[in-house]
Design a protein around this motif. Structure first.
Motif, PDB file in Angstrom:
ATOM      1  N   ALA A  78       0.862  -1.183   0.000  1.00 50.20           N
ATOM      2  CA  ALA A  78       0.000   0.000   0.000  1.00 50.20           C
ATOM      3  C   ALA A  78       0.894   1.228   0.000  1.00 50.20           C
ATOM      4  O   ALA A  78       2.116   1.137   0.213  1.00 50.20           O
ATOM      5  CB  ALA A  78      -0.935   0.008   1.210  1.00 50.20           C
ATOM      6  N   SER A  79       0.273   2.382  -0.219  1.00 51.58           N
ATOM      7  CA  SER A  79       1.005   3.642  -0.213  1.00 51.58           C
ATOM      8  C   SER A  79       0.095   4.745   0.301  1.00 51.58           C
ATOM      9  O   SER A  79      -1.086   4.794  -0.046  1.00 51.58           O
ATOM     10  CB  SER A  79       1.503   3.981  -1.626  1.00 51.58           C
ATOM     11  OG  SER A  79       2.162   5.221  -1.651  1.00 51.58           O
ATOM     12  N   ALA A  80       0.667   5.613   1.142  1.00 53.34           N
ATOM     13  CA  ALA A  80      -0.083   6.759   1.653  1.00 53.34           C
ATOM     14  C   ALA A  80       0.892   7.889   1.925  1.00 53.34           C
ATOM     15  O   ALA A  80       1.955   7.671   2.528  1.00 53.34           O
ATOM     16  CB  ALA A  80      -0.836   6.401   2.939  1.00 53.34           C
ATOM     17  N   ASP A  81       0.550   9.080   1.447  1.00 54.95           N
ATOM     18  CA  ASP A  81       1.387  10.267   1.657  1.00 54.95           C
ATOM     19  C   ASP A  81       2.823  10.044   1.197  1.00 54.95           C
ATOM     20  O   ASP A  81       3.790  10.503   1.832  1.00 54.95           O
ATOM     21  CB  ASP A  81       1.375  10.682   3.139  1.00 54.95           C
ATOM     22  CG  ASP A  81      -0.030  10.981   3.644  1.00 54.95           C
ATOM     23  OD1 ASP A  81      -0.826  11.516   2.854  1.00 54.95           O
ATOM     24  OD2 ASP A  81      -0.324  10.648   4.799  1.00 54.95           O
ATOM     25  N   GLY A  82       2.969   9.324   0.082  1.00 59.16           N
ATOM     26  CA  GLY A  82       4.282   9.115  -0.491  1.00 59.16           C
ATOM     27  C   GLY A  82       5.109   8.032   0.159  1.00 59.16           C
ATOM     28  O   GLY A  82       6.262   7.808  -0.223  1.00 59.16           O
TER      29      GLY A  82
ATOM     30  N   PHE B 202      -5.065  -1.291  -1.296  1.00 56.13           N
ATOM     31  CA  PHE B 202      -3.920  -2.171  -1.082  1.00 56.13           C
ATOM     32  C   PHE B 202      -3.893  -3.194  -2.214  1.00 56.13           C
ATOM     33  O   PHE B 202      -4.906  -3.426  -2.892  1.00 56.13           O
ATOM     34  CB  PHE B 202      -3.958  -2.855   0.290  1.00 56.13           C
ATOM     35  CG  PHE B 202      -5.168  -3.700   0.562  1.00 56.13           C
ATOM     36  CD1 PHE B 202      -5.284  -4.993   0.053  1.00 56.13           C
ATOM     37  CD2 PHE B 202      -6.201  -3.211   1.363  1.00 56.13           C
ATOM     38  CE1 PHE B 202      -6.396  -5.770   0.322  1.00 56.13           C
ATOM     39  CE2 PHE B 202      -7.319  -3.983   1.632  1.00 56.13           C
ATOM     40  CZ  PHE B 202      -7.417  -5.273   1.118  1.00 56.13           C
ATOM     41  N   ALA B 203      -2.723  -3.768  -2.435  1.00 56.16           N
ATOM     42  CA  ALA B 203      -2.562  -4.766  -3.491  1.00 56.16           C
ATOM     43  C   ALA B 203      -2.111  -6.080  -2.880  1.00 56.16           C
ATOM     44  O   ALA B 203      -1.206  -6.110  -2.049  1.00 56.16           O
ATOM     45  CB  ALA B 203      -1.553  -4.299  -4.535  1.00 56.16           C
ATOM     46  N   ILE B 204      -2.739  -7.168  -3.291  1.00 57.26           N
ATOM     47  CA  ILE B 204      -2.340  -8.514  -2.896  1.00 57.26           C
ATOM     48  C   ILE B 204      -1.468  -9.077  -4.010  1.00 57.26           C
ATOM     49  O   ILE B 204      -1.950  -9.394  -5.098  1.00 57.26           O
ATOM     50  CB  ILE B 204      -3.561  -9.434  -2.683  1.00 57.26           C
ATOM     51  CG1 ILE B 204      -4.566  -8.814  -1.695  1.00 57.26           C
ATOM     52  CG2 ILE B 204      -3.103 -10.819  -2.215  1.00 57.26           C
ATOM     53  CD1 ILE B 204      -4.117  -8.789  -0.263  1.00 57.26           C
ATOM     54  N   ASN B 205      -0.161  -9.173  -3.754  1.00 60.74           N
ATOM     55  CA  ASN B 205       0.771  -9.745  -4.724  1.00 60.74           C
ATOM     56  C   ASN B 205       0.971 -11.222  -4.364  1.00 60.74           C
ATOM     57  O   ASN B 205       1.643 -11.540  -3.376  1.00 60.74           O
ATOM     58  CB  ASN B 205       2.108  -9.009  -4.679  1.00 60.74           C
ATOM     59  CG  ASN B 205       2.000  -7.546  -5.071  1.00 60.74           C
ATOM     60  OD1 ASN B 205       2.128  -7.196  -6.236  1.00 60.74           O
ATOM     61  ND2 ASN B 205       1.750  -6.684  -4.078  1.00 60.74           N
TER      62      ASN B 205
ATOM     63  N   SER C 196       5.526  -1.427 -10.268  1.00 58.22           N
ATOM     64  CA  SER C 196       4.723  -0.418 -10.952  1.00 58.22           C
ATOM     65  C   SER C 196       3.661   0.070  -9.989  1.00 58.22           C
ATOM     66  O   SER C 196       3.455  -0.503  -8.919  1.00 58.22           O
ATOM     67  CB  SER C 196       4.091  -0.994 -12.227  1.00 58.22           C
ATOM     68  OG  SER C 196       3.286  -2.124 -11.914  1.00 58.22           O
ATOM     69  N   GLU C 197       2.988   1.141 -10.372  1.00 59.17           N
ATOM     70  CA  GLU C 197       1.984   1.730  -9.486  1.00 59.17           C
ATOM     71  C   GLU C 197       0.602   1.195  -9.824  1.00 59.17           C
ATOM     72  O   GLU C 197       0.151   1.242 -10.964  1.00 59.17           O
ATOM     73  CB  GLU C 197       2.004   3.256  -9.608  1.00 59.17           C
ATOM     74  CG  GLU C 197       1.053   3.945  -8.645  1.00 59.17           C
ATOM     75  CD  GLU C 197       1.168   5.452  -8.690  1.00 59.17           C
ATOM     76  OE1 GLU C 197       0.114   6.125  -8.828  1.00 59.17           O
ATOM     77  OE2 GLU C 197       2.309   5.954  -8.614  1.00 59.17           O
ATOM     78  N   GLY C 198      -0.068   0.669  -8.802  1.00 57.97           N
ATOM     79  CA  GLY C 198      -1.405   0.148  -8.989  1.00 57.97           C
ATOM     80  C   GLY C 198      -2.461   1.112  -8.496  1.00 57.97           C
ATOM     81  O   GLY C 198      -2.183   2.296  -8.228  1.00 57.97           O
ATOM     82  N   ALA C 199      -3.668   0.631  -8.348  1.00 59.37           N
ATOM     83  CA  ALA C 199      -4.777   1.463  -7.895  1.00 59.37           C
ATOM     84  C   ALA C 199      -4.464   2.084  -6.542  1.00 59.37           C
ATOM     85  O   ALA C 199      -3.968   1.411  -5.636  1.00 59.37           O
ATOM     86  CB  ALA C 199      -6.052   0.625  -7.808  1.00 59.37           C
ATOM     87  N   GLY C 200      -4.724   3.388  -6.420  1.00 62.80           N
ATOM     88  CA  GLY C 200      -4.473   4.081  -5.157  1.00 62.80           C
ATOM     89  C   GLY C 200      -3.007   4.193  -4.812  1.00 62.80           C
ATOM     90  O   GLY C 200      -2.662   4.484  -3.659  1.00 62.80           O
ATOM     91  N   GLY C 201      -2.117   3.943  -5.787  1.00 65.02           N
ATOM     92  CA  GLY C 201      -0.690   4.044  -5.536  1.00 65.02           C
ATOM     93  C   GLY C 201      -0.068   2.816  -4.924  1.00 65.02           C
ATOM     94  O   GLY C 201       1.135   2.812  -4.622  1.00 65.02           O
ATOM     95  N   ALA C 202      -0.839   1.748  -4.737  1.00 63.59           N
ATOM     96  CA  ALA C 202      -0.287   0.524  -4.145  1.00 63.59           C
ATOM     97  C   ALA C 202       0.745  -0.083  -5.085  1.00 63.59           C
ATOM     98  O   ALA C 202       0.467  -0.287  -6.266  1.00 63.59           O
ATOM     99  CB  ALA C 202      -1.398  -0.481  -3.857  1.00 63.59           C
ATOM    100  N   PRO C 203       1.947  -0.401  -4.587  1.00 65.61           N
ATOM    101  CA  PRO C 203       2.986  -0.965  -5.449  1.00 65.61           C
ATOM    102  C   PRO C 203       2.619  -2.362  -5.963  1.00 65.61           C
ATOM    103  O   PRO C 203       2.155  -3.202  -5.191  1.00 65.61           O
ATOM    104  CB  PRO C 203       4.211  -1.030  -4.523  1.00 65.61           C
ATOM    105  CG  PRO C 203       3.926  -0.067  -3.419  1.00 65.61           C
ATOM    106  CD  PRO C 203       2.438  -0.126  -3.226  1.00 65.61           C
TER     107      PRO C 203
ATOM    108  N   LEU D  24      -4.033  -8.741  -7.087  1.00 67.59           N
ATOM    109  CA  LEU D  24      -5.381  -8.233  -6.871  1.00 67.59           C
ATOM    110  C   LEU D  24      -5.266  -6.797  -6.347  1.00 67.59           C
ATOM    111  O   LEU D  24      -4.662  -6.566  -5.296  1.00 67.59           O
ATOM    112  CB  LEU D  24      -6.132  -9.092  -5.852  1.00 67.59           C
ATOM    113  CG  LEU D  24      -6.225 -10.591  -6.161  1.00 67.59           C
ATOM    114  CD1 LEU D  24      -6.763 -11.343  -4.956  1.00 67.59           C
ATOM    115  CD2 LEU D  24      -7.103 -10.833  -7.367  1.00 67.59           C
ATOM    116  N   GLU D  25      -5.820  -5.839  -7.085  1.00 67.83           N
ATOM    117  CA  GLU D  25      -5.783  -4.432  -6.671  1.00 67.83           C
ATOM    118  C   GLU D  25      -7.114  -4.113  -5.992  1.00 67.83           C
ATOM    119  O   GLU D  25      -8.179  -4.218  -6.613  1.00 67.83           O
ATOM    120  CB  GLU D  25      -5.548  -3.537  -7.875  1.00 67.83           C
ATOM    121  CG  GLU D  25      -4.208  -3.820  -8.563  1.00 67.83           C
ATOM    122  CD  GLU D  25      -3.999  -2.958  -9.787  1.00 67.83           C
ATOM    123  OE1 GLU D  25      -4.125  -1.723  -9.659  1.00 67.83           O
ATOM    124  OE2 GLU D  25      -3.714  -3.516 -10.862  1.00 67.83           O
ATOM    125  N   CYS D  26      -7.041  -3.745  -4.717  1.00 69.91           N
ATOM    126  CA  CYS D  26      -8.242  -3.674  -3.881  1.00 69.91           C
ATOM    127  C   CYS D  26      -8.460  -2.289  -3.270  1.00 69.91           C
ATOM    128  O   CYS D  26      -7.507  -1.643  -2.820  1.00 69.91           O
ATOM    129  CB  CYS D  26      -8.139  -4.685  -2.736  1.00 69.91           C
ATOM    130  SG  CYS D  26      -7.749  -6.365  -3.263  1.00 69.91           S
TER     131      CYS D  26
END
Length: 311
Positions: free
Chosen positions: A27-31, A71-74, A101-108, A117-119
């Motif tokens: 996940a990613s938040a505030d950089g 968040f992303a489930i890799n 790469s950057e997924g939905a909401g910035g999740a790596p 899975l991009e959630c």
């Protein structure tokens, strides 16, 4: 029968009997990017498409995960053990050198994963010492790459169960299947694995204990912190194996947590090595030496091309 509260380690070993896939949730938040290795992933619903996983309350990534919109489930591929081990530890260097790469909401999104899975965060449920996070899957991707498996505190690979193969009373079908080298290789592996399990049992060792004992023998006067990566066990499984080996009188723990093999441990390991040679000798006795040399070169060529050797 056991009481989970009376013996938490035994309870964890019981839970470890359930084989799971291995994921890195990001996940990613505030950089700030975060990622943790987790095998608590599960599907919840198809309509709507919901999944869940559990985050420890004391995780250093807790704040970012609870602030991130996504968040992303890799789901890791079988050749991503090193990546799994890296994200299982705390530290800011987890993403160093990792292709993403950057997924939905910035999740790596981690390169090479078997599936992703991009959630969108849906709801959280505080439960015990974990936070259950439910996500709405917005998009996904998958490949035919084999996934990494985790069982009894160690990494594994999913293979087709021998019972699903054609039996000997179907000679025509069996002959057709046995044209394929990979089928024969899998059946040969299963036969040797069963023989080795019996050999370990005769020395009162399980697979995890034999791995730890072998590591101590190969690298004496070292602590479990140093030896754990060699065993390919997680921390809890490695600690459980050490505790069991100490209780059996095969190991001692000295100053600076240095592990030392006892004479009984050396005897058990030597017996296991001798049993291994005997098993190989019995199963390979009908193969002429020149033919075995060809087979060995073939296997070495396959192993040399294996992605695990490039880690």
């Amino acid at each position: 029968m056991g009481d989970p509260l009376a013996d938490p380690r035994a309870f964890r070993r019981c839970l470890g009997q359930y084989a799971t896939g291995v994921t890195i949730v990001t996940a990613s938040a505030d950089g700030v990017m975060v990622g943790v290795t987790a095998n608590s992933f599960a599907s919840v619903s198809m309509t709507p498409p919901l999944v869940l996983w559990s985050l420890q309350n004391n995780s250093t990534s807790y704040d970012v995960f609870t602030r991130a919109t996504h968040f992303a489930i890799n789901i890791l591929a079988a050749d991503q053990i090193e990546l799994s081990q890296r994200f299982a530890k705390s530290g800011p260097e987890k993403f160093d050198g990792v292709t993403l790469s950057e997924g939905a909401g910035g999740a790596p999104i981690l390169d090479g994963a078997a599936a992703v899975l991009e959630c969108r965060r849906e709801v959280e449920h505080p439960t015990g010492d974990h936070l259950i996070m439910v996500g709405h899957v917005e998009r996904y991707r998958r490949s035919e790459t084999a996934a990494l498996v985790f069982e009894r505190g160690r990494y594994a690979a999913a293979v087709e169960h021998p019972a699903t193969r054609f039996k000997d009373d179907h000679p025509q079908s069996s002959t057709i299947l046995h044209r394929y080298f990979i089928v024969l290789l899998n059946r040969a592996y299963n036969r040797m694995r069963e023989a080795m399990a019996a050999a370990r049992a005769s020395e009162h060792l399980d697979l995890n204990e034999s791995r730890v004992l072998s590591a101590v023998s190969a690298y004496p006067s070292r602590s479990l912190d140093t030896l754990q990566p060699i065993t390919f066990l997680d921390r809890i499984a490695a600690e459980d194996a050490v505790a069991s080996l100490c209780a059996k009188g095969f190991l001692t723990v000295g100053q600076a947590a240095v592990l030392t093999m006892t004479p009984s441990g050396s005897q058990a390991l030597d017996a296991l090595y001798e049993a291994t040679l005997a098993i190989e000798g019995q199963l390979l006795s009908s193969i002429p030496e020149d033919e075995f040399a060809i087979t060995e070169r073939t296997l070495r060529a396959i192993v040399g091309a294996d992605v695990f050797t490039r880690q």
